[in-house]
Design a protein around this motif. Structure first.
Motif, PDB file in Angstrom:
ATOM      1  N   GLU A   1     -11.792   0.976  -0.871  1.00 10.39           N
ATOM      2  CA  GLU A   1     -12.438   0.939  -2.191  1.00 10.39           C
ATOM      3  C   GLU A   1     -11.554   1.588  -3.257  1.00 10.39           C
ATOM      4  OE1 GLU A   1     -17.093   0.969  -0.657  1.00 10.39           O
ATOM      5  OE2 GLU A   1     -16.093   2.838  -1.223  1.00 10.39           O
ATOM      6  N   GLN A   2     -10.880   2.667  -2.913  1.00 13.09           N
ATOM      7  CA  GLN A   2      -9.972   3.308  -3.873  1.00 13.09           C
ATOM      8  C   GLN A   2      -8.805   2.384  -4.195  1.00 13.09           C
ATOM      9  OE1 GLN A   2     -10.356   6.053  -5.638  1.00 13.09           O
ATOM     10  NE2 GLN A   2      -8.380   5.661  -6.633  1.00 13.09           N
ATOM     11  N   LEU A   3      -8.345   1.641  -3.186  1.00 15.77           N
ATOM     12  CA  LEU A   3      -7.276   0.665  -3.411  1.00 15.77           C
ATOM     13  C   LEU A   3      -7.710  -0.391  -4.430  1.00 15.77           C
ATOM     14  CD1 LEU A   3      -4.423  -0.279  -2.303  1.00 15.77           C
ATOM     15  CD2 LEU A   3      -5.720  -1.781  -0.792  1.00 15.77           C
ATOM     16  N   LEU A   4      -8.958  -0.836  -4.323  1.00 12.56           N
ATOM     17  CA  LEU A   4      -9.467  -1.858  -5.237  1.00 12.56           C
ATOM     18  C   LEU A   4      -9.718  -1.287  -6.625  1.00 12.56           C
ATOM     19  CD1 LEU A   4     -11.914  -3.687  -2.810  1.00 12.56           C
ATOM     20  CD2 LEU A   4      -9.664  -4.431  -3.574  1.00 12.56           C
ATOM     21  N   VAL A   5     -10.038   0.008  -6.708  1.00 11.80           N
ATOM     22  CA  VAL A   5     -10.172   0.658  -8.014  1.00 11.80           C
ATOM     23  C   VAL A   5      -8.817   0.659  -8.720  1.00 11.80           C
ATOM     24  CG1 VAL A   5     -10.570   2.858  -9.187  1.00 11.80           C
ATOM     25  CG2 VAL A   5     -12.138   2.104  -7.384  1.00 11.80           C
ATOM     26  N   GLU A   6      -7.776   0.982  -7.965  1.00 13.62           N
ATOM     27  CA  GLU A   6      -6.434   1.058  -8.557  1.00 13.62           C
ATOM     28  C   GLU A   6      -5.927  -0.310  -8.965  1.00 13.62           C
ATOM     29  OE1 GLU A   6      -4.248   2.885  -5.437  1.00 13.62           O
ATOM     30  OE2 GLU A   6      -5.227   4.860  -5.651  1.00 13.62           O
ATOM     31  N   ARG A   7      -6.243  -1.355  -8.189  1.00 16.82           N
ATOM     32  CA  ARG A   7      -5.736  -2.691  -8.494  1.00 16.82           C
ATOM     33  C   ARG A   7      -6.613  -3.440  -9.497  1.00 16.82           C
ATOM     34  NH1 ARG A   7      -4.054  -5.066  -2.500  1.00 16.82           N
ATOM     35  NH2 ARG A   7      -2.470  -3.473  -2.030  1.00 16.82           N
ATOM     36  N   GLY A   8      -7.887  -3.067  -9.550  1.00 17.17           N
ATOM     37  CA  GLY A   8      -8.810  -3.780 -10.420  1.00 17.17           C
ATOM     38  C   GLY A   8      -9.233  -2.943 -11.606  1.00 17.17           C
TER      39      GLY A   8
ATOM     40  N   GLY B   1     -18.795   1.777  -4.662  1.00 16.77           N
ATOM     41  CA  GLY B   1     -17.376   1.762  -4.357  1.00 16.77           C
ATOM     42  C   GLY B   1     -16.501   2.084  -5.547  1.00 16.77           C
ATOM     43  N   GLY B   2     -17.074   2.080  -6.748  1.00 18.20           N
ATOM     44  CA  GLY B   2     -16.339   2.500  -7.939  1.00 18.20           C
ATOM     45  C   GLY B   2     -15.467   1.445  -8.582  1.00 18.20           C
TER      46      GLY B   2
ATOM     47  N   LEU C   1      -4.494   0.762   8.783  1.00 23.22           N
ATOM     48  CA  LEU C   1      -5.755   1.399   9.155  1.00 23.22           C
ATOM     49  C   LEU C   1      -6.244   2.217   7.971  1.00 23.22           C
ATOM     50  CD1 LEU C   1      -4.865   2.596  12.788  1.00 23.22           C
ATOM     51  CD2 LEU C   1      -5.817   0.395  12.039  1.00 23.22           C
ATOM     52  N   LYS C   2      -7.395   1.853   7.454  1.00 24.60           N
ATOM     53  CA  LYS C   2      -7.967   2.544   6.298  1.00 24.60           C
ATOM     54  C   LYS C   2      -9.478   2.649   6.466  1.00 24.60           C
ATOM     55  CE  LYS C   2      -4.586   0.972   2.811  1.00 24.60           C
ATOM     56  NZ  LYS C   2      -4.041   2.305   2.467  1.00 24.60           N
ATOM     57  N   THR C   3     -10.041   3.723   5.953  1.00 22.06           N
ATOM     58  CA  THR C   3     -11.488   3.840   5.920  1.00 22.06           C
ATOM     59  C   THR C   3     -12.032   2.966   4.788  1.00 22.06           C
ATOM     60  OG1 THR C   3     -11.473   5.702   4.381  1.00 22.06           O
ATOM     61  CG2 THR C   3     -11.339   6.211   6.756  1.00 22.06           C
ATOM     62  N   ARG C   4     -13.315   2.790   4.779  1.00 24.05           N
ATOM     63  CA  ARG C   4     -13.935   2.010   3.706  1.00 24.05           C
ATOM     64  C   ARG C   4     -13.650   2.646   2.349  1.00 24.05           C
ATOM     65  NH1 ARG C   4     -20.483   0.844   3.055  1.00 24.05           N
ATOM     66  NH2 ARG C   4     -20.393   0.085   0.908  1.00 24.05           N
ATOM     67  N   GLU C   5     -13.750   3.975   2.286  1.00 26.98           N
ATOM     68  CA  GLU C   5     -13.495   4.669   1.017  1.00 26.98           C
ATOM     69  C   GLU C   5     -12.060   4.458   0.547  1.00 26.98           C
ATOM     70  OE1 GLU C   5     -14.966   5.960   3.643  1.00 26.98           O
ATOM     71  OE2 GLU C   5     -17.021   6.169   2.890  1.00 26.98           O
ATOM     72  N   GLU C   6     -11.122   4.426   1.473  1.00 29.27           N
ATOM     73  CA  GLU C   6      -9.718   4.218   1.099  1.00 29.27           C
ATOM     74  C   GLU C   6      -9.483   2.796   0.592  1.00 29.27           C
ATOM     75  OE1 GLU C   6      -7.487   7.374   4.126  1.00 29.27           O
ATOM     76  OE2 GLU C   6      -7.971   5.343   4.815  1.00 29.27           O
TER      77      GLU C   6
ATOM     78  N   ALA D   1     -11.968   0.094 -12.773  1.00 27.90           N
ATOM     79  CA  ALA D   1     -12.898   1.111 -12.308  1.00 27.90           C
ATOM     80  C   ALA D   1     -14.271   0.903 -12.941  1.00 27.90           C
ATOM     81  CB  ALA D   1     -12.371   2.503 -12.630  1.00 27.90           C
ATOM     82  N   ASP D   2     -15.292   1.163 -12.160  1.00 32.21           N
ATOM     83  CA  ASP D   2     -16.670   1.064 -12.650  1.00 32.21           C
ATOM     84  C   ASP D   2     -17.486   2.114 -11.909  1.00 32.21           C
ATOM     85  OD1 ASP D   2     -19.249   0.477 -13.381  1.00 32.21           O
ATOM     86  OD2 ASP D   2     -19.110  -1.675 -13.010  1.00 32.21           O
ATOM     87  N   GLU D   3     -17.779   3.213 -12.612  1.00 32.93           N
ATOM     88  CA  GLU D   3     -18.470   4.321 -11.972  1.00 32.93           C
ATOM     89  C   GLU D   3     -19.879   3.959 -11.529  1.00 32.93           C
ATOM     90  OE1 GLU D   3     -18.385   7.570 -14.652  1.00 32.93           O
ATOM     91  OE2 GLU D   3     -16.209   7.917 -14.462  1.00 32.93           O
TER      92      GLU D   3
END
Length: 632
Positions: free
Chosen positions: A295-302, A310-311, A288-293, A304-306
């Motif tokens: 998106e942070q997971l994808l920032v860490e795995r991929g 979603g970043g 169970l994760k929020t959308r922001e969580e 980052a793009d400010e």
């Protein structure tokens, strides 16, 4: 000598003054509208000549493809390019996404080294049918099998949308969301009491086949035993397959999923009414994760793009497709497999996309026949049927294609029943998904008469005729038994014609076809067992077969959809609105927002179809209908 007109009365002068004032306002309004239109046309022309639309940003390494279709999954757009461009410029979706676009994006993502993973948002996709969903699910599975990570996230999953999400490596649900499996149902309203008892409308049904239940709601207060028997038979087949498809990718068994459904109330109670926790306990989701969580997971795995939403570095399906070269376009562009879409109800005449016209769909097939670059044709059918004559017009064009030496392969979508089967049966090869709804070989006619309705308001019909049957089909009079006999004879002949054509097309006897016809509906698997289709497979499989029958080598042909093209002015307007200047002009316009395209619900299509077939035509006292209200 001049004559001075007599002075007008004061009241006359007032009325004349008001009239002159109204004329002035009318001319002013028309002039403003006229010059406004001229200004809009001038802007369109200037942008077309000198403007440049937005180009997609370069596709970088380690990009996440965001696949988040919104609206109905359709075979072809029901709205024109101008309205779609206007809708997108207004900030809203067009309410529909083409199946072919989703499949093309997933096919390209498999081999594009710049795409590192896929983020799936399927909870905003409107369910259309199980066949199309299963084809998309297979394509997602192929992306995953190619070594690309697939992550799914949703706020709420319907049991149909969940089939797509379940294909992912990881499935996440919002903590305040929910998801459950509950089974299939087919309930509808029955109008006999309202029509006959309350309104005084007498609906006369003429049909062949005890399972032909499409018109039952107008003459009964509930489903007939035959209707319930047939519907439950094919629905159980589709549901058990749906459960098996989910169990296979989620590492469980159909028995376990069915057991969870059987104890659904207890399971939800054990989760204290929390549907997200219930979905986690049932192992429908991995966390169970929020959308922001997420998106942070994808920032860490991929990457980052400010500047990205979603970043993380990403590309939408629409922008990704702008980078994708159509299959076969670089090799032997002149050799083509043409795809003609037949989606919606079948009616006579020239019809827009989303509805099948006896003349318009025939014209598309004729265009493919006359194009020397087209070597074979795929007829993609997604229809519950409609008018018999219009269906026959299209079937004849399929025969004409074959006579011209161009093989025809039918690809059945979610539904290809009744008239949808009529236009399919003469193909060289018929493909259906295992969960396609097909069959319903039978026809009917509905004749409503209104004399009792009119009597309720004190209106009666009377007069004379030159023969006993002149005016026999006047809907304001009672239907004479002799006229009913004539109508039934027309329907009987139509049914014999239907099963005879199926028998000829399938190399069977009419008696054999009658055993599996009589209006009964089958799933794709059941239709294969009864010889009504040739193989199980989706659109991509049908295209490959058509290429093979047309003598084309794999990957050395072009797939071209033969569709109605927009008018030059319409293309100009849509190009203008898609440009930066056009977007600035209408992007925040209240008028633009009111013109956003909307998908037409199936129920509305059914009602419009019934209205059409009940409209009498010269020489046709009744229209024979081959239709199936069998969509889920």
């Amino acid at each position: 000598m001049s004559t001075v007109p007599p002075p007008r009365a004061p009241l006359t002068r007032v009325f004349i003054g008001l009239w002159d004032g109204m004329n002035f306002i009318r001319r002013l309004t028309l002039n403003l509208l006229f010059f406004g239109l001229l200004l809009l046309i001038a802007l369109v022309v200037l942008v077309a000549m000198f403007g440049r639309g937005s180009r997609p940003a370069p596709l970088l390494e380690r990009t996440t493809l965001v696949l988040a279709p919104e609206g109905a999954l359709v075979e072809q757009y029901r709205t024109d390019p101008f309205m779609r461009a206007l809708a997108e410029s207004g900030g809203g979706g067009v309410g529909e996404v083409q199946l072919r676009d989703v499949l093309r994006a997933l096919e390209a993502a498999k081999t594009d080294d710049r795409i590192e993973r896929v983020l799936l948002r399927t909870d905003r996709l409107t369910f259309s049918g199980y066949a199309a969903m299963r084809e998309v699910a297979d394509a997602i599975g192929e992306v995953r099998a190619a070594g690309k990570q697939v992550v799914a996230f949703g706020e709420y999953f319907g049991q149909q949308q969940y089939l797509l999400a379940a294909q992912a490596d990881e499935v996440y649900l919002d903590p305040e969301g929910g998801m459950m499996l509950e089974g299939l149902s087919g309930y509808r309203q029955y109008y006999r009491e309202a029509l006959e008892d309350k309104l005084g409308v007498d609906v006369h049904l003429f049909k062949v086949g005890e399972y032909k239940s499409a018109a039952e709601p107008y003459i009964l207060d509930g489903a007939s035993p035959e209707s319930k028997e047939a519907d439950l038979y094919w629905m159980n087949d589709i549901w058990q397959r749906h459960i098996a498809d989910i169990a296979r990718v989620r590492g469980t068994t159909p028995e376990a999923l069915n057991a969870g459904i059987a104890t659904l109330p207890q399971g939800i109670a054990a989760a204290q009414g929390d549907l997200a926790q219930y979905a986690l306990a049932q192992k429908f989701v991995d966390g169970l994760k929020t959308r922001e969580e997420v998106e942070q997971l994808l920032v860490e795995r991929g990457v980052a793009d400010e500047d990205a939403e979603g970043g993380f570095r990403q590309v939408s399906m629409r922008n990704f497709l702008a980078h994708v070269t159509p299959a076969g376009a670089a090799a032997e562009r002149r050799a083509q497999v043409a795809v003609v879409v037949a989606e919606g109800g079948i009616t006579g005449g020239d019809q827009p996309p989303g509805t099948i016209g006896g003349e318009s769909t025939s014209a598309l097939l004729r265009e493919a026949r006359e194009d020397e670059h087209v070597k074979s044709v795929v007829l993609r059918v997604d229809s519950g049927g409609g008018e018999v004559f219009a269906s026959e017009q299209i079937r004849r064009e399929v025969d004409a294609l074959k006579a011209a030496g161009k093989p025809v392969v039918v690809s059945m979508g979610d539904v290809a029943a009744s008239g949808g089967y009529w236009i399919s049966m003469n193909a060289d090869r018929i493909y259906a998904d295992a969960s396609t709804i097909t069959g319903s070989i039978g026809i009917f006619a509905l004749v409503p008469t209104f004399p009792r309705t009119l009597e309720k308001i004190g209106v009666r019909t009377d007069g004379v005729g030159t023969t006993p049957y002149a005016g026999a089909f006047d809907l304001t009079r009672e239907l004479q038994p002799e006229a009913g006999q004539a109508i039934q004879a027309i329907i009987d002949r139509g049914y014999r014609n239907f099963i005879g054509k199926v028998a000829d097309a399938r190399g069977r006897s009419a008696d054999d076809i009658d055993q599996v016809a009589r209006g009964r509906v089958w799933s794709g698997t059941q239709a294969l067992e009864r010889g009504l289709v040739d193989e199980l497979g989706g659109l991509r499989t049908a295209i490959a077969k058509a290429a093979e029958l047309g003598g084309l080598e794999p990957d050395r042909f072009r797939v071209r959809y033969v569709e109605k093209s927009a008018t030059p002015f319409g293309r100009l307007l849509s190009g203008f609105i898609a440009s930066r200047a056009g977007g600035l002009l209408v992007g925040h316009s209240d008028l633009a927002r009111t013109l956003l395209a909307r998908a037409v619900p199936r129920a509305e299509q059914d009602l419009r179809l019934l209205e059409s077939v009940m409209t009498p035509q010269p020489g046709r006292p009744v229209k024979a209908v081959a239709y199936c209200f069998c969509e889920l």
